[in-house]
Design an enzyme around this catalytic site. Structure first.
Site, PDB file in Angstrom:
ATOM      1  N   GLN A 127      -6.925   0.329   6.313  1.00 50.38           N
ATOM      2  CA  GLN A 127      -7.506  -0.225   7.544  1.00 50.38           C
ATOM      3  C   GLN A 127      -9.013  -0.438   7.439  1.00 50.38           C
ATOM      4  OE1 GLN A 127      -5.867  -1.291  10.241  1.00 50.38           O
ATOM      5  NE2 GLN A 127      -3.825  -0.555   9.697  1.00 50.38           N
ATOM      6  N   CYS A 129       5.147   1.637  13.447  1.00 55.76           N
ATOM      7  CA  CYS A 129       6.249   2.578  13.213  1.00 55.76           C
ATOM      8  C   CYS A 129       6.510   3.393  14.475  1.00 55.76           C
ATOM      9  CB  CYS A 129       5.938   3.532  12.075  1.00 55.76           C
ATOM     10  SG  CYS A 129       4.946   2.814  10.777  1.00 55.76           S
ATOM     11  N   ALA A 148       0.852  -1.203   0.000  1.00 56.15           N
ATOM     12  CA  ALA A 148       0.000   0.000   0.000  1.00 56.15           C
ATOM     13  C   ALA A 148       0.880   1.242   0.000  1.00 56.15           C
ATOM     14  CB  ALA A 148      -0.923  -0.004   1.201  1.00 56.15           C
ATOM     15  N   THR A 149       2.035   1.155   0.631  1.00 61.40           N
ATOM     16  CA  THR A 149       2.957   2.298   0.643  1.00 61.40           C
ATOM     17  C   THR A 149       3.304   2.697  -0.796  1.00 61.40           C
ATOM     18  OG1 THR A 149       3.846   1.622   2.778  1.00 61.40           O
ATOM     19  CG2 THR A 149       5.219   3.097   1.454  1.00 61.40           C
ATOM     20  N   THR A 153       7.571  -7.670 -12.739  1.00 61.45           N
ATOM     21  CA  THR A 153       6.885  -8.960 -12.881  1.00 61.45           C
ATOM     22  C   THR A 153       6.004  -9.196 -11.667  1.00 61.45           C
ATOM     23  OG1 THR A 153       8.771  -9.801 -14.104  1.00 61.45           O
ATOM     24  CG2 THR A 153       7.273 -11.446 -13.179  1.00 61.45           C
ATOM     25  N   HIS A 191      -1.971  -7.623   3.461  1.00 64.24           N
ATOM     26  CA  HIS A 191      -1.645  -8.235   4.760  1.00 64.24           C
ATOM     27  C   HIS A 191      -2.513  -7.736   5.906  1.00 64.24           C
ATOM     28  CE1 HIS A 191       1.052  -5.169   6.804  1.00 64.24           C
ATOM     29  NE2 HIS A 191       1.132  -4.710   5.572  1.00 64.24           N
TER      30      HIS A 191
HETATM   31  N1  PLP Z   1      -1.784   3.045   5.406  1.00 63.35           N
HETATM   32  C1  PLP Z   1      -2.242   2.579   6.571  1.00 63.35           C
HETATM   33  C2  PLP Z   1      -3.417   3.245   7.204  1.00 63.35           C
HETATM   34  C3  PLP Z   1      -1.625   1.496   7.179  1.00 63.35           C
HETATM   35  O1  PLP Z   1      -2.080   1.041   8.345  1.00 63.35           O
HETATM   36  C4  PLP Z   1      -0.516   0.893   6.542  1.00 63.35           C
HETATM   37  C5  PLP Z   1       0.212  -0.221   7.182  1.00 63.35           C
HETATM   38  O2  PLP Z   1       0.601  -0.132   8.323  1.00 63.35           O
HETATM   39  C6  PLP Z   1      -0.093   1.403   5.313  1.00 63.35           C
HETATM   40  C7  PLP Z   1      -0.747   2.479   4.778  1.00 63.35           C
HETATM   41  C8  PLP Z   1       1.057   0.783   4.562  1.00 63.35           C
HETATM   42  O3  PLP Z   1       0.701  -0.494   4.089  1.00 63.35           O
HETATM   43  P1  PLP Z   1       1.815  -1.518   3.559  1.00 63.35           P
HETATM   44  O4  PLP Z   1       2.314  -2.244   4.758  1.00 63.35           O
HETATM   45  O5  PLP Z   1       1.093  -2.430   2.598  1.00 63.35           O
HETATM   46  O6  PLP Z   1       2.850  -0.708   2.880  1.00 63.35           O
END
Ligand code: PLP
Length: 372
Positions: free
Chosen positions: A177, A315, A69-70, A232, A196
């Site tokens: 979330q 984090c 997601a990042t 890929t 995940h």
């Molecule tokens: N955005 C939110 C609200 C999250 O809780 C997280 C993960 O902790 C992320 C983005 C980032 O997701 P990913 O671990 O898939 O990069």
């Protein structure tokens, strides 16, 4: 181990592991190769794409897989800026966003974007009148998350999207979330999700893009994902993500009801002396972020090695810094260091949650005595 850290990550569903297995053990073909095996892998990826798209539940767009997601967030923000219409140079976001959004916005500000980070109210919700005052014809993007990862508070995403659109801006929503837990609000143009957090594998996310609002590519190369994202794809990760999304979609009501029950039981078991951080009503109830006068949250985590919970985000826990989200609610340093997050969901048993709550509450009383 009693696992109460569902916002950090979730256990992989057995159904997901089963779907992934053949793609790890036997079927190793490159899904972008024209061989029969390659085409079989590509077909599995398309099935997964449909499953993720259906679970997101928004119409008129498409899903592109990313490495996380990042990455989807970086792509949505940076790629939208790259395609910006002339004269639009402003991004509006919230002080309580995930670091993936805030740090990307800060980076963009370093590149010349005019960044506005709006405060939230004490309950963690955005004041829509404040947003209305800030919106103007220079705004290109409004970035607001649906469910906060640290405190579980929800934002009125559809209203925010409507307001952004009225000002001629796009709306990006970090729905990491929310996805698979509650219905994703209609309205956003770009939505980031992660496997995940929904009992899928780590290392894969997705960006849902409304037709016509696709951001410019961030990762260049073979153009495997609709010419927009190169690299890929992993059939195993995609198939696992698809299976997790399908399962979340099918179990949506059951999982939601289970979480509501767990929330009530946990709040009752903790007893008096705890305050809920953020709105109790406008939130996803699988996230119980609470504080207590005199509690040394870091010591509590160290003392209970058999209970996995956290200080806020994974984090924030790692850095030792007080959470930017709790500070945005107006909590002082002491209050944020006295806050813990208990996260639960599909596989949490009520008995283990109650056991953890009773033990944590007892230890918190001890802390209070030591502090007095
Ligand atoms: N955005 C939110 C609200 C999250 O809780 C997280 C993960 O902790 C992320 C983005 C980032 O997701 P990913 O671990 O898939 O990069």
């Amino acid at each position: 181990m009693i696992y109460l850290d569902y916002q950090a990550t979730t256990p992989v569903a057995p159904e997901v592991a089963k779907v992934m297995q053949p793609w790890i053990e036997e079927k190793f073909a490159n899904p972008h190769s024209p061989s029969r095996w390659g085409r079989e892998a590509a077909a599995a990826i398309e099935v997964a794409r449909k499953q993720v798209d259906k679970a997101i539940g928004l119409k008129g767009g498409s899903v592109a897989f990313t490495g996380s997601a990042t990455e989807a967030i970086n792509w949505a923000l940076k790629g939208t800026v790259e395609k910006v219409p002339k004269g639009r140079n402003r991004i509006i976001t919230l002080a309580t966003e995930h670091a993936a959004v805030l740090d990307t916005c800060e980076w963009l500000a370093g590149q010349g974007i005019d960044l506005t980070v709006l405060p939230v109210r004490h309950d963690g919700r955005l004041d829509l009148e404040l947003l209305a005052r800030e919106l103007d014809d220079r705004v290109l993007l409004v970035a607001v998350m649906m469910v906060n990862n640290e405190i579980g508070v929800t934002q009125p995403i559809s209203e925010i999207a409507d307001m952004a659109h009225s000002a001629g801006a796009l709306m990006f929503c970090d729905a990491v979330q929310a996805f698979g837990r509650i219905e994703i609000c209609k309205g956003p143009d770009l939505v980031a999700v992660s496997a995940h957090k929904i009992h899928g594998p780590k290392g894969i996310g997705a960006l849902w893009m409304r037709k016509g609002t696709e951001p410019a590519p961030l990762i260049h190369g073979g153009g495997q994902e609709q010419g927009l994202r190169s690299g890929t794809l992993s059939p195993a990760l995609c198939a696992g993500f698809g299976a997790a999304a399908k399962l979340a979609d099918e179990r949506c009501t059951r999982d939601y009801d289970h979480v509501q029950k767990l929330w009530k039981a946990a709040v009752h078991a903790l007893g008096h002396g705890w305050k809920i951080n953020g709105s109790a009503a406008h939130r996803y109830h699988g996230n119980l972020n609470i504080r207590r006068e005199g509690l040394d949250a870091a010591r509590l985590i160290a003392d209970f090695r058999d209970i996995a919970f956290s200080l806020g985000s994974a984090c924030a826990s790692g850095s030792g810094r007080p959470s930017h989200v709790l500070r945005a609610l107006g909590l002082d340093y002491r209050q944020s260091r006295s806050s813990i997050r208990l996260g639960f969901g599909r596989y949490t048993k009520q008995a283990e949650l109650l056991d953890a709550c009773h033990r944590l509450a007892k230890a918190a009383v001890e802390h209070e005595k030591l502090d007095a």
